[in-house]
Motif scaffolding. Structure first.
Motif, PDB file in Angstrom:
ATOM      1  N   GLN A   1       0.779  -1.298   0.052  1.00  0.00           N
ATOM      2  CA  GLN A   1      -0.121   0.099   0.045  1.00  0.00           C
ATOM      3  C   GLN A   1       0.780   1.229  -0.005  1.00  0.00           C
ATOM      4  OE1 GLN A   1      -2.217   0.944   3.687  1.00  0.00           O
ATOM      5  NE2 GLN A   1      -3.979   1.570   2.245  1.00  0.00           N
ATOM      6  N   SER A   2       2.129   1.131   0.862  1.00  0.00           N
ATOM      7  CA  SER A   2       2.771   2.306   1.020  1.00  0.00           C
ATOM      8  C   SER A   2       3.398   2.865  -0.593  1.00  0.00           C
ATOM      9  CB  SER A   2       3.835   2.237   1.830  1.00  0.00           C
ATOM     10  OG  SER A   2       3.177   2.337   3.205  1.00  0.00           O
ATOM     11  N   LYS A   3       3.899   1.451  -1.023  1.00  0.00           N
ATOM     12  CA  LYS A   3       4.598   1.627  -2.218  1.00  0.00           C
ATOM     13  C   LYS A   3       3.560   2.224  -3.425  1.00  0.00           C
ATOM     14  CE  LYS A   3       8.168  -1.858  -1.742  1.00  0.00           C
ATOM     15  NZ  LYS A   3       8.894  -2.964  -2.209  1.00  0.00           N
ATOM     16  N   SER A   4       2.442   1.925  -3.119  1.00  0.00           N
ATOM     17  CA  SER A   4       1.420   2.264  -4.150  1.00  0.00           C
ATOM     18  C   SER A   4       1.263   3.861  -4.062  1.00  0.00           C
ATOM     19  CB  SER A   4       0.252   1.354  -3.959  1.00  0.00           C
ATOM     20  OG  SER A   4       0.411   0.034  -4.706  1.00  0.00           O
ATOM     21  N   ILE A   5       1.171   4.210  -2.888  1.00  0.00           N
ATOM     22  CA  ILE A   5       0.568   5.727  -2.631  1.00  0.00           C
ATOM     23  C   ILE A   5       1.663   6.349  -3.124  1.00  0.00           C
ATOM     24  CG2 ILE A   5       0.219   7.383  -0.992  1.00  0.00           C
ATOM     25  CD1 ILE A   5      -1.133   5.100   0.726  1.00  0.00           C
ATOM     26  N   ARG A   6       3.024   6.064  -2.949  1.00  0.00           N
ATOM     27  CA  ARG A   6       4.387   6.870  -3.359  1.00  0.00           C
ATOM     28  C   ARG A   6       4.130   6.905  -4.770  1.00  0.00           C
ATOM     29  NH1 ARG A   6       6.847   4.281   0.830  1.00  0.00           N
ATOM     30  NH2 ARG A   6       7.627   2.873  -0.569  1.00  0.00           N
ATOM     31  N   ARG A   7       3.889   5.593  -5.440  1.00  0.00           N
ATOM     32  CA  ARG A   7       4.150   5.806  -6.952  1.00  0.00           C
ATOM     33  C   ARG A   7       2.807   6.446  -7.449  1.00  0.00           C
ATOM     34  NH1 ARG A   7       5.989  -0.120  -9.205  1.00  0.00           N
ATOM     35  NH2 ARG A   7       7.990   0.024  -8.261  1.00  0.00           N
ATOM     36  N   ALA A   8       1.544   6.591  -6.979  1.00  0.00           N
ATOM     37  CA  ALA A   8       0.594   7.141  -7.406  1.00  0.00           C
ATOM     38  C   ALA A   8       0.677   8.787  -7.480  1.00  0.00           C
ATOM     39  CB  ALA A   8      -0.631   6.878  -6.399  1.00  0.00           C
ATOM     40  N   ASN A   9       1.607   9.287  -6.137  1.00  0.00           N
ATOM     41  CA  ASN A   9       1.860  10.507  -6.094  1.00  0.00           C
ATOM     42  C   ASN A   9       2.757  10.895  -7.369  1.00  0.00           C
ATOM     43  OD1 ASN A   9       1.108  12.194  -3.643  1.00  0.00           O
ATOM     44  ND2 ASN A   9       1.326  10.297  -2.825  1.00  0.00           N
ATOM     45  N   VAL A  10       3.737  10.274  -7.693  1.00  0.00           N
ATOM     46  CA  VAL A  10       4.582  10.390  -8.962  1.00  0.00           C
ATOM     47  C   VAL A  10       3.897  10.374 -10.190  1.00  0.00           C
ATOM     48  CG1 VAL A  10       6.583   9.656 -10.325  1.00  0.00           C
ATOM     49  CG2 VAL A  10       6.561   9.153  -7.749  1.00  0.00           C
ATOM     50  N   VAL A  11       2.770   9.577 -10.450  1.00  0.00           N
ATOM     51  CA  VAL A  11       1.998   9.752 -11.370  1.00  0.00           C
ATOM     52  C   VAL A  11       1.114  10.820 -11.791  1.00  0.00           C
ATOM     53  CG1 VAL A  11      -0.031   8.568 -12.670  1.00  0.00           C
ATOM     54  CG2 VAL A  11       1.894   7.216 -11.965  1.00  0.00           C
ATOM     55  N   TYR A  12       0.710  11.209 -10.358  1.00  0.00           N
ATOM     56  CA  TYR A  12      -0.231  12.545 -10.428  1.00  0.00           C
ATOM     57  C   TYR A  12       0.758  13.624 -10.760  1.00  0.00           C
ATOM     58  CZ  TYR A  12      -3.885  15.981  -9.162  1.00  0.00           C
ATOM     59  OH  TYR A  12      -4.702  16.627  -9.242  1.00  0.00           O
ATOM     60  N   ARG A  13       1.946  13.859 -10.186  1.00  0.00           N
ATOM     61  CA  ARG A  13       2.875  14.855 -10.679  1.00  0.00           C
ATOM     62  C   ARG A  13       3.316  15.163 -11.930  1.00  0.00           C
ATOM     63  NH1 ARG A  13       5.727  13.179  -5.851  1.00  0.00           N
ATOM     64  NH2 ARG A  13       7.398  12.383  -7.039  1.00  0.00           N
ATOM     65  N   ARG A  14       3.036  13.771 -12.747  1.00  0.00           N
ATOM     66  CA  ARG A  14       3.432  13.812 -14.230  1.00  0.00           C
ATOM     67  C   ARG A  14       2.176  14.565 -14.734  1.00  0.00           C
ATOM     68  NH1 ARG A  14       8.788  12.563 -14.200  1.00  0.00           N
ATOM     69  NH2 ARG A  14       9.087  10.672 -13.748  1.00  0.00           N
ATOM     70  N   ILE A  15       1.094  14.180 -14.294  1.00  0.00           N
ATOM     71  CA  ILE A  15      -0.282  14.801 -14.922  1.00  0.00           C
ATOM     72  C   ILE A  15      -0.392  16.205 -14.658  1.00  0.00           C
ATOM     73  CG2 ILE A  15      -2.847  15.023 -14.689  1.00  0.00           C
ATOM     74  CD1 ILE A  15      -2.566  11.770 -13.900  1.00  0.00           C
ATOM     75  N   ILE A  16      -0.064  16.800 -13.255  1.00  0.00           N
ATOM     76  CA  ILE A  16       0.173  18.195 -12.953  1.00  0.00           C
ATOM     77  C   ILE A  16       1.092  18.811 -13.789  1.00  0.00           C
ATOM     78  CG2 ILE A  16       0.644  19.735 -10.987  1.00  0.00           C
ATOM     79  CD1 ILE A  16      -2.180  18.618 -10.884  1.00  0.00           C
ATOM     80  N   SER A  17       2.151  18.338 -13.977  1.00  0.00           N
ATOM     81  CA  SER A  17       3.146  19.076 -14.792  1.00  0.00           C
ATOM     82  C   SER A  17       2.509  19.281 -16.118  1.00  0.00           C
ATOM     83  CB  SER A  17       4.311  18.028 -14.821  1.00  0.00           C
ATOM     84  OG  SER A  17       5.530  18.638 -15.778  1.00  0.00           O
ATOM     85  N   ARG A  18       1.923  18.535 -16.724  1.00  0.00           N
ATOM     86  CA  ARG A  18       1.288  18.897 -18.062  1.00  0.00           C
ATOM     87  C   ARG A  18       0.378  20.033 -17.802  1.00  0.00           C
ATOM     88  NH1 ARG A  18       1.115  16.862 -23.019  1.00  0.00           N
ATOM     89  NH2 ARG A  18       3.273  17.248 -22.887  1.00  0.00           N
TER      90      ARG A  18
END
Length: 292
Positions: free
Chosen positions: A108-125
């Motif tokens: 769960q912790s790994k998934s949350i960290r990775r989901a934050n990275v994915v969301y930062r990619r979206i926000i960057s766009r």
């Protein structure tokens, strides 16, 4: 969460303007009335003679919308030597032992960290000015929210291809998105009726992504995606047909969306679930431009 998409199909929300009647806000209110697309684009740039698609944007980069997003789709995964790759933090010794006890390395912790990275990619766009310059869009809350939903849909659509694992990861991503939107709404000046506004935005989110999914069905009309993008992103008055001024931009965005859908389908699971991917670059518009 993803199973709710189909249930939301029956109540497509047309646009965000109806929300302005929900409450009176101060002058920096959430939905600042926008100019029509024609007036907004004219205020940004004047068309070059005899070439309605050749515009000079603030970046001074020539953009020919009719020539964009025709190149062959390819994987969006970042190269192994990319400077923007993100890696799972690794600790040794007593620190690693303590972090394990605190479930830092749990699934769960790994998934949350990775989901934050994915969301930062979206926000960057959606936070950078490039996408607004290329498509001649005004950067308002409504516009940013519309683009945020569009790019969330692109990623969530790809995650669904990974079955239950992708669905669970998508739930973490959605929760991060929802928290971010709540912060954006508060920052825009909404302190009262926040829960009501968030529920309305949730309806719009589900309605939009259902419409995008429907527009890509095999039986959908060839221009359905163009109409959906016009309604969800460009239109100010809820009209179903793009006006002549916006047509080139809407068609270009439809090609961009279709290309990204194909590119994501070519992007491997590890890149998607780790956030080590990037959207197609809008900085260089040449067909063979390197994206990363």
């Amino acid at each position: 969460m993803l199973s709710r998409w189909s249930r939301a199909a029956a109540s497509q929300v047309s646009n965000l303007r109806s929300l302005t009647n929900a409450t009176k806000l101060r002058k920096d209110h959430l939905f600042i009335p926008r100019l029509t697309y024609a007036k907004a684009s004219a205020a940004v740039v004047s068309p070059a003679p005899n070439d309605s698609t050749h515009n000079t944007f603030p970046s001074n980069s020539p953009v020919k919308l009719d020539k964009m997003f025709w190149s062959k789709p390819c994987s969006l995964a970042l190269a192994l030597d990319s400077p923007i790759r993100v890696y799972e933090p690794e600790f040794q010794g007593i620190r690693r032992f303590m972090l394990k006890l605190m479930l830092f390395y749990s699934k769960q912790s790994k998934s949350i960290r990775r989901a934050n990275v994915v969301y930062r990619r979206i926000i960057s766009r959606v936070n950078k000015p490039t996408i607004y310059e290329v498509f001649n869009l005004e950067k308002t809350f409504k516009m940013t929210f519309s683009l945020l939903v569009l790019h969330m849909w692109l990623v969530l659509r790809r995650l669904k291809q990974e079955g239950q694992e992708g669905v669970e990861f998508g739930q973490y991503l959605y929760e991060i998105y929802n928290h971010d939107v709540e912060l954006r709404v508060s920052k825009a000046g909404v302190n009262l009726l926040l829960t009501k506004w968030m529920k309305e935005l949730e309806k719009i989110f589900y309605g939009n992504i259902v419409a995008y999914d429907a527009a890509l069905l095999p039986e959908a009309k060839s221009d359905e995606l163009v109409k959906v993008i016009w309604r969800n992103v460009f239109s100010d008055d809820g009209s179903s047909e793009p006006d002549a001024t916006a047509l080139h931009a809407v068609q270009a965005m439809a090609r961009y969306v279709r290309r990204e859908v194909h590119c994501f389908s070519l992007t491997d699971k590890e890149a998607i679930l780790s956030g080590n991917f990037t959207f197609t670059s809008l900085e260089n518009t040449t067909p063979d431009a390197t994206r990363r």
